[in-house]
Design an enzyme around this catalytic site. Structure first.
Site, short mmCIF file in Angstrom:
data_model
loop_
_atom_site.label_atom_id
_atom_site.label_comp_id
_atom_site.label_asym_id
_atom_site.label_seq_id
_atom_site.Cartn_x
_atom_site.Cartn_y
_atom_site.Cartn_z
CG ASP A 1 4.60 31.78 30.98
OD1 ASP A 1 4.95 32.84 31.68
OD2 ASP A 1 3.83 31.34 31.65
CB SER A 2 6.00 37.42 29.82
OG SER A 2 7.11 37.23 30.05
CD GLU B 1 2.17 31.42 36.69
OE1 GLU B 1 1.19 31.18 36.85
OE2 GLU B 1 2.79 32.36 35.39
CE LYS C 1 8.28 33.31 36.96
NZ LYS C 1 7.45 33.55 36.65
CD GLU D 1 2.48 38.86 37.41
OE1 GLU D 1 1.94 39.55 36.36
OE2 GLU D 1 3.33 37.57 37.56
CG ASP E 1 7.99 31.51 33.47
OD1 ASP E 1 7.63 31.44 34.61
OD2 ASP E 1 6.96 32.65 33.46
#
Length: 287
Positions: free
Chosen positions: A55-56, A126, A124, A193, A94
């Site tokens: 999602d970056s 978070e 993925k 991270e 993501d």
């Protein structure tokens, strides 16, 4: 795929069991982000083990200040493009903010879309121990999960900015507990991270799942970086945890400037860039 990959050497499709074997053998795992077909093909041709559609893309492709505004539809759009360029690497998608936090049912549905519509091999998400029940629900639905702890960009406001996490005893213990909880929930992989190298090393040796670091030192099972940081195709300063291998932004800017000047001067297009017409046909044209 062959349009850009005719010279790609045949290699085995990377699977999750392969990654576990690489961890067992002490063979480091490479991961890079990709957001479109050409960069996916480049990653594939380079032999990268795993490709993450992060999602970056909100930051490096869409020009946003954070990843928070990125939507499911935007992620799926990019995942589908990357899937067309990735044949052998393991493809991870993501899950964007609020695509899995509202309910477990929503999380399963959206994770399923990443596999069913996008062609991902894994999703993925978070979060630490608090996300373990959600991870378990997704895994129980037959969808492989990569967890992500430490600096979690979707929660950057809560964290107070882009800061190293787990530096004190309580923070470090929280990371350890989260990793163990996420593994118990069924996660096969976890991204660390921006956590201290010693902490990442300790967790990597304590868990059986595959660990991937970004700003987490050399002792993780593998490493991930953002494509645009690696090739210097960005206006932002290279983050401390990244390594820029080429300044592509400067090279492309120079090329575009040369094109601009050639158009202005009339140097482009030259005769070799055009297409001829038979002189007899030209004479018969009625204008």
């Amino acid at each position: 795929f062959g349009r850009l990959g005719e010279d790609l050497k045949e290699r085995k499709k990377i699977t999750i069991p392969d990654l576990y074997q690489m961890k067992k053998d002490g063979q480091k795992i490479s991961m890079i982000t990709a957001y479109d077909y050409p960069t996916a093909v480049l990653a594939e041709q380079a032999g990268v083990d795993t490709v993450l559609v992060g999602d970056s893309l909100g930051n490096v492709v869409m020009g946003l200040d954070s990843t928070v505004p990125v939507t499911m539809e935007e992620m799926l759009h990019h995942i589908k493009a990357v899937r067309r360029g990735v044949r052998n690497a393991l493809l991870i998608g993501d899950m964007p903010f609020l695509s899995y936090q509202v309910s477990r049912e929503q999380a399963i549905t959206n994770a399923g879309r990443f596999l069913k519509e996008g062609g991902c091999d894994m999703v993925k998400l978070e979060g630490g121990s608090e996300m373990a029940p959600t991870v378990k629900a997704i895994v129980d639905a037959g969808i492989p999960v990569c967890a992500h702890i430490g600096l979690t960009p979707q929660s950057v406001s809560k964290l107070g900015g882009y800061k190293v996490q787990g530096k004190d005893l309580s923070g470090a213990q929280r990371m350890i507990d989260s990793a163990k909880a996420l593994q118990a929930a069924g996660a096969d992989m976890i991204v660390f991270e921006c956590i201290p190298s010693a902490l990442a090393k300790a967790i990597t040796s304590a868990v059986s799942m595959v660990t991937i670091g970004i700003g987490a030192g050399p002792d993780c099972d593998g490493q991930v970086l953002v494509f645009h940081d690696v090739v210097g195709f960005t206006t932002r300063k290279t983050p401390k945890m990244a390594k820029q291998y080429v300044d592509l932004f400067a090279k492309v800017r120079k090329a575009l400037s040369s094109y601009h000047q050639d158009v202005k001067s009339g140097a482009f297009p030259a005769p070799e860039h055009g297409f001829a017409m038979d002189a007899k046909v030209v004479k018969k044209l009625k204008i």
